[in-house]
Design an enzyme around this catalytic site. Sequence first.
Site, short mmCIF file in Angstrom:
data_model
loop_
_atom_site.label_atom_id
_atom_site.label_comp_id
_atom_site.label_asym_id
_atom_site.label_seq_id
_atom_site.Cartn_x
_atom_site.Cartn_y
_atom_site.Cartn_z
N CYS A 1 0.83 -1.36 -0.09
CA CYS A 1 -0.04 -0.10 0.05
C CYS A 1 1.07 1.39 0.00
O CYS A 1 0.16 2.35 0.00
CB CYS A 1 -0.86 -0.06 1.31
SG CYS A 1 -2.25 -1.42 0.99
N CYS B 1 1.44 10.18 7.66
CA CYS B 1 2.81 9.82 8.06
C CYS B 1 2.92 9.86 9.69
O CYS B 1 3.23 8.72 10.24
CB CYS B 1 4.04 10.45 7.44
SG CYS B 1 4.12 10.32 5.61
#
Length: 338
Positions: A35, A106
Amino acid sequence: MWDYTDKVKDYFFNPKNAGVLETANAVGEVGAISCGDALKLMMRVDPETEVIEAATFQTFGCGSAIASSSALTEIIVGKTLGEALQISNQDIADFLGGLPPEKMHCSVMGYEALQAAVANFRGETWSDDHEEGGLVCKCFGVDEGMIERAVRANKLTTPEQVTNFTKAGGGCLTCFEGIEAVLARVNEELVAEGLLSFDEAYRIGSVDPRALKQKARPKAPPAPPKLDIKPLIAFETLAPVPAPAAAAATAVLEAPAPVARLTTVQKIRLIEETLEEIRPFLKQDGGDCELVDVDGNNVIVKLAGACVGCQMASVTVNGVQEKLIAKTGLPLRVIPVK
């Protein structure tokens, strides 16, 4: 163009606590290389006091993912598990001096990895394998639970924000209705709890997914020719190397000549060097091309000057792409953004 802070750059080029922690008794893994992003957080926790004595990481992803993972290990060492669980993804971003909106996922990945590691230490079950309401975004493997946690923790109110914080909807957008449903439901709950105003809350149908797709995804050049690339995708094979190199934090690619093996840092530096060789020729014609980010094999650039709106812009992009492919030996794809 987002100007990355010096701290983000430092924690990418000189990551702290990268590598394997042999004495770890708490391990959390989130994401998947298939992914685009994956993170493995390892901690050594004192069984009596539950103080985190050491923490290291291994990550597969962009520079922001490496910096966020590194920052997380710095933040949590010395804290108890209870104190660490109070840390939010925004705390990670703030520690780095900020992250661009499209890279907030992130910091969320670091937050999720911490939750998973603490659960592992306590012998509990925690996973991001879509047991919490089912899979919403197949492109990036994002389930309803992750979207709900991101919306609630960061008070997100638009589908675009959900994409920035979780990557859900960042691919084909067939999951848009699912994202909308979770976003609207959680916003309604936040309004009822007095944590969000009625006017701020998202309502289903407020955003046209077609407009969002056009905004989020600039027209990209044709895909480059396929090259014989063999990535090391087994997460356990990511071996640490001596600091300060960032290779300990990233997967290693085996590529054909002229470059046999490149770490993420080496790849970015080679791309930067190649662009610097190209820029003088563009400037001669009143244009320019600046590097914005490198995400996997996607090289995001910003055209400037005469290159903006030029009918030959696609030719320029293809020329830059071919030059980068020839120089690095990697199947890079150049994507221009405004």
